[in-house]
Scaffold this motif. Sequence first.
Motif, PDB file in Angstrom:
ATOM      1  N   GLY A  35      28.166 -27.392 -24.958  1.00 16.50           N
ATOM      2  CA  GLY A  35      26.893 -27.627 -25.134  1.00 16.50           C
ATOM      3  C   GLY A  35      25.746 -26.539 -25.704  1.00 16.50           C
ATOM      4  O   GLY A  35      24.674 -26.375 -25.574  1.00 16.50           O
ATOM      5  N   VAL A  36      26.624 -25.472 -26.011  1.00 14.88           N
ATOM      6  CA  VAL A  36      25.896 -24.501 -26.804  1.00 14.88           C
ATOM      7  C   VAL A  36      25.188 -24.781 -28.155  1.00 14.88           C
ATOM      8  O   VAL A  36      26.070 -25.203 -29.021  1.00 14.88           O
ATOM      9  CB  VAL A  36      26.536 -23.015 -26.652  1.00 14.88           C
ATOM     10  N   GLU A  37      24.027 -24.522 -28.179  1.00 15.03           N
ATOM     11  CA  GLU A  37      23.141 -24.732 -29.551  1.00 15.03           C
ATOM     12  C   GLU A  37      22.946 -23.605 -30.519  1.00 15.03           C
ATOM     13  O   GLU A  37      22.937 -23.682 -31.542  1.00 15.03           O
ATOM     14  CB  GLU A  37      21.940 -25.881 -29.335  1.00 15.03           C
ATOM     15  N   GLU A  38      22.786 -22.507 -29.809  1.00 16.94           N
ATOM     16  CA  GLU A  38      22.449 -21.239 -30.552  1.00 16.94           C
ATOM     17  C   GLU A  38      23.246 -20.145 -29.691  1.00 16.94           C
ATOM     18  O   GLU A  38      23.126 -20.176 -28.430  1.00 16.94           O
ATOM     19  CB  GLU A  38      21.037 -21.104 -30.387  1.00 16.94           C
ATOM     20  N   ILE A  39      23.627 -19.159 -30.587  1.00 19.50           N
ATOM     21  CA  ILE A  39      24.103 -17.880 -29.796  1.00 19.50           C
ATOM     22  C   ILE A  39      23.818 -16.611 -30.470  1.00 19.50           C
ATOM     23  O   ILE A  39      23.611 -16.472 -31.746  1.00 19.50           O
ATOM     24  CB  ILE A  39      25.572 -18.202 -29.769  1.00 19.50           C
ATOM     25  N   PRO A  40      23.326 -15.738 -29.566  1.00 21.31           N
ATOM     26  CA  PRO A  40      22.936 -14.221 -30.044  1.00 21.31           C
ATOM     27  C   PRO A  40      24.110 -13.929 -30.794  1.00 21.31           C
ATOM     28  O   PRO A  40      25.311 -13.990 -30.583  1.00 21.31           O
ATOM     29  CB  PRO A  40      22.585 -13.774 -28.994  1.00 21.31           C
ATOM     30  N   SER A  41      23.818 -13.178 -32.040  1.00 16.51           N
ATOM     31  CA  SER A  41      25.193 -12.630 -32.695  1.00 16.51           C
ATOM     32  C   SER A  41      25.846 -11.569 -31.902  1.00 16.51           C
ATOM     33  O   SER A  41      27.115 -11.774 -32.195  1.00 16.51           O
ATOM     34  CB  SER A  41      24.612 -11.796 -33.982  1.00 16.51           C
ATOM     35  N   HIS A  42      25.220 -10.900 -30.941  1.00 18.68           N
ATOM     36  CA  HIS A  42      26.092  -9.964 -30.070  1.00 18.68           C
ATOM     37  C   HIS A  42      27.081 -10.713 -29.330  1.00 18.68           C
ATOM     38  O   HIS A  42      27.998 -10.378 -28.706  1.00 18.68           O
ATOM     39  CB  HIS A  42      25.158  -8.921 -29.383  1.00 18.68           C
TER      40      HIS A  42
END
Lengths: 209, 209
Positions: A27-34
Amino acid sequence: MRSAVPDIVVRRLPIYLQTLCRLREDGVEEIPSHALAELLDISAARIRKDFSHFGEFGQQGRGYQVGKLIRELQHILQVDSIWPIALIGVGQLGHALANYDGFSHNGFRIVALFDSDPAKIGTTVNDIPIQPIEQLEGEIRRRQLQLAILALPAPQAEIIVDRIVMAGVKGILNYTSATLHARPGVIIEHINPTSVLQHMTYYIERTSS
Amino acid sequence: MRSAVPDIVVRRLPIYLQTLCRLREDGVEEIPSHALAELLDISAARIRKDFSHFGEFGQQGRGYQVGKLIRELQHILQVDSIWPIALIGVGQLGHALANYDGFSHNGFRIVALFDSDPAKIGTTVNDIPIQPIEQLEGEIRRRQLQLAILALPAPQAEIIVDRIVMAGVKGILNYTSATLHARPGVIIEHINPTSVLQHMTYYIERTSS
């Protein structure tokens, strides 16, 4: 023959794609690059540099859009549609591969099984009938199969490769212990646990000392 | 953590070693560098450069001594003695691996099998008894096993890795579809047919166009 993108980069793309697919399932739609970097155990700079070969997939200092990045990677790896695969050799390993659930969500489906053992012909694995090896070329041509997995005894591998390449196969995943000759225009990859183990043992004592 | 030799070079060493072992089986004692290059589909200059990281294994313009080179490579890869391995998960894939004949000539032997299915306990594969998963740590410690192969269902993988690492395992060959977290001092390699297939499909259309 190969494109300008370093192969080491191309090899990382499937790992990125599979990790992103798991995030989407969660369900993750966006993830920080780190955070993506930490998940992958690869630096954020390296990931950004890898993606930069194919365009801009994120904004500096912002996260990645999971769904968008999955679609981009699927397009780059050409798995935005399903590749049908012939599996040749249905022993223990072949059975395990025919039942493997990791293919279908990732752009692949084993659609045809072949074996030379008459006792197996007509039986099914994962609802796919095992066909006699004599029908190999005809079936590959009829279904225009471009990918094959070899899980047959090593001594038979080379001659089977000649036959499937003549019938149109362009990519071969070799699970046998045979080292296959290169063929022009055909990509052959070897799944060889011995090589992987020997690569590990090179590092083991060196790491702990 | 890793040595100064580029990993891409280390990854080629098992391929060199296995090819040389086959040559020795065929009775070949010396091979011209260009003939070895042709067999391997790698340039003679590249092979010489790879070997140069570890010393001088041939004389310019002369061939390689097969037996001597095998011993050198076995020493470098630390497979000059046999590594005993624990195999965890004895389903179809585990059976195939327990019966795989490519390990024993190459420095490895599966010596212990574990499964969580009570019906399998006490049965044997390739003369090795299947032990209950509860005995995993005790057996790894008792036999000082440093290598393990995972062929169990993916959801169980991470917790089993915690257990075997605590018991002393330093290298893990992961056949499950689980992406395992890195552990300090432990080398984990993933056998992932999906990644290999996606690497192939990247090149397939690009090659033929």
